[in-house]
Design a protein around this motif. Structure first.
Motif, mmCIF file in Angstrom:
data_model
loop_
_atom_site.group_PDB
_atom_site.id
_atom_site.type_symbol
_atom_site.label_atom_id
_atom_site.label_comp_id
_atom_site.label_asym_id
_atom_site.label_seq_id
_atom_site.Cartn_x
_atom_site.Cartn_y
_atom_site.Cartn_z
ATOM 1 N N TYR A 35 0.926 -1.380 0.029
ATOM 2 C CA TYR A 35 -0.005 0.055 0.030
ATOM 3 C C TYR A 35 0.922 1.346 0.032
ATOM 4 O O TYR A 35 1.081 1.837 1.061
ATOM 5 C CB TYR A 35 -0.838 0.155 1.312
ATOM 6 C CG TYR A 35 -1.908 -1.166 1.355
ATOM 7 C CD1 TYR A 35 -2.962 -1.014 0.718
ATOM 8 C CD2 TYR A 35 -1.280 -2.176 2.217
ATOM 9 C CE1 TYR A 35 -3.939 -2.416 0.741
ATOM 10 C CE2 TYR A 35 -2.292 -3.384 2.202
ATOM 11 C CZ TYR A 35 -3.501 -3.454 1.801
ATOM 12 O OH TYR A 35 -4.102 -4.483 1.671
ATOM 13 N N LEU A 38 -0.146 4.625 1.847
ATOM 14 C CA LEU A 38 -0.578 4.436 3.380
ATOM 15 C C LEU A 38 -0.033 5.685 4.335
ATOM 16 O O LEU A 38 1.037 6.073 4.087
ATOM 17 C CB LEU A 38 -0.270 3.106 3.966
ATOM 18 C CG LEU A 38 1.012 2.765 4.528
ATOM 19 C CD1 LEU A 38 1.384 3.532 5.830
ATOM 20 C CD2 LEU A 38 1.265 1.216 4.594
ATOM 21 N N ARG A 92 -4.466 -9.435 4.106
ATOM 22 C CA ARG A 92 -4.626 -8.299 4.899
ATOM 23 C C ARG A 92 -4.585 -8.501 6.483
ATOM 24 O O ARG A 92 -4.172 -7.463 6.987
ATOM 25 C CB ARG A 92 -6.259 -7.836 4.545
ATOM 26 C CG ARG A 92 -6.315 -7.349 2.914
ATOM 27 C CD ARG A 92 -7.483 -7.162 2.761
ATOM 28 N NE ARG A 92 -8.649 -8.061 2.861
ATOM 29 C CZ ARG A 92 -9.772 -7.977 2.698
ATOM 30 N NH1 ARG A 92 -10.587 -6.789 2.624
ATOM 31 N NH2 ARG A 92 -10.642 -9.018 2.944
ATOM 32 N N GLU A 98 -4.310 -2.395 7.388
ATOM 33 C CA GLU A 98 -5.482 -3.216 7.259
ATOM 34 C C GLU A 98 -6.074 -3.593 8.622
ATOM 35 O O GLU A 98 -7.102 -3.630 8.994
ATOM 36 C CB GLU A 98 -5.471 -4.388 6.161
ATOM 37 C CG GLU A 98 -5.205 -3.938 4.980
ATOM 38 C CD GLU A 98 -6.381 -3.726 4.250
ATOM 39 O OE1 GLU A 98 -7.460 -3.510 4.799
ATOM 40 O OE2 GLU A 98 -6.459 -3.461 2.989
#
Length: 281
Positions: A35, A38, A92, A98
């Protein structure tokens, strides 16, 4: 005031000693691979917010175990963090952003949240690389309080811990000294490596060789002497068709482990990489 929290790069992280390696930043660095956008500072601020909500209650208690019980009640009952029993193998569960967002995780990722909140409140909560299932531990006056973050921080008695260990020791029941050794605190490096290896196993099962190569590379950054990771990265590179990387890693593995049980299989893979073929399946 804006948070000054930021993530190190992998090269910097790899040079740090175990006692200097930041757990939250390291876990979020793993997540940033997946990600890239993030908000790392936002998750640090969220952990601060959890601690702030608890600070008055924690300060009013003289008992360290009672303080930890209050932390667990807040995380698992009020906020709703939980072990993802239904979809345990969802990747995740291993990415900390997450875990914060979904309130779902596996033992090691939930333990990181638990440990980070406890640290901000001055409570010496450590992780335990227990066989099969990551745990947390807290020193108390008469020994250790050991808890299971995957099951709402439930305390575990010594007999249950022995039973859990038995299946990983061929049925042998550990004595007190062996059990204490198994319950030794895990370093931040060991925790991050465990998170990476969990992801690596999930991606290998899915034959997602790009992510296998990536997670294996991160383990090598943190543990340069983990020679089996060289083999696994080399095999992932071979499946991806990146032959120079495959040749380099497989040669190094064989040079370091010439008598390994899988040496012949690795030699065959090296021949394949050297011939320019990528027919592994």
């Amino acid at each position: 005031m804006a948070s000054r929290f930021s993530l190190p790069d992998w090269d910097t992280l790899a040079t740090l000693d175990d006692d200097e390696l930041p757990l939250l930043a390291g876990a979020l660095l793993i997540a940033r691979d997946e990600y890239p956008q993030l908000d790392a500072a936002g998750y640090d601020a969220l952990a601060d917010e959890y601690a702030r909500e608890l600070r008055e209650q924690i300060a009013a208690s003289d008992s360290t175990p009672a303080k930890l019980i209050a932390i667990n009640r807040y995380l698992f009952d009020v906020l709703g963090f939980s072990g993802n029993h239904e979809h345990y193998y969802d990747p995740r569960n291993s990415y900390l952003n997450e875990v914060f967002d979904r309130k779902l995780g596996i033992p090691v990722s939930l333990a990181v949240v638990q440990m980070e909140v406890a640290r901000r409140l001055g409570i010496p909560l450590d992780g335990v690389s227990f066989p099969g299932h990551f745990l947390v531990r807290l020193p108390v006056d008469d020994g250790l309080m050991v808890m299971d973050p995957f099951n709402r921080g439930r305390p575990l008695a010594a007999d249950e811990l022995r039973d859990r260990v038995c299946e990983h020791l061929g049925g042998e029941v550990p004595d007190d000294a062996q059990l204490l050794q198994i319950l030794a605190p895990a370093s931040h490096r060991a925790i991050l490596v465990r998170m990476l290896r969990n992801l690596k196993a999930l991606y290998a099962r899915a034959e997602d060789w790009d992510r296998v190569a990536r997670t294996t590379d991160r383990v090598i950054r943190l543990m340069p002497n983990a020679v089996e990771e060289l083999r696994d990265r080399g095999l992932a590179y071979l499946r991806l068709g990146w032959l120079p990387g495959a040749r380099e890693d497989l040669r190094r593995y064989l040079a370091l482990q010439p008598a390994a049980e899988d040496a012949e299989l690795v030699r065959l893979a090296l021949v394949e990489a050297s011939a320019g073929r990528t027919s592994l399946n």
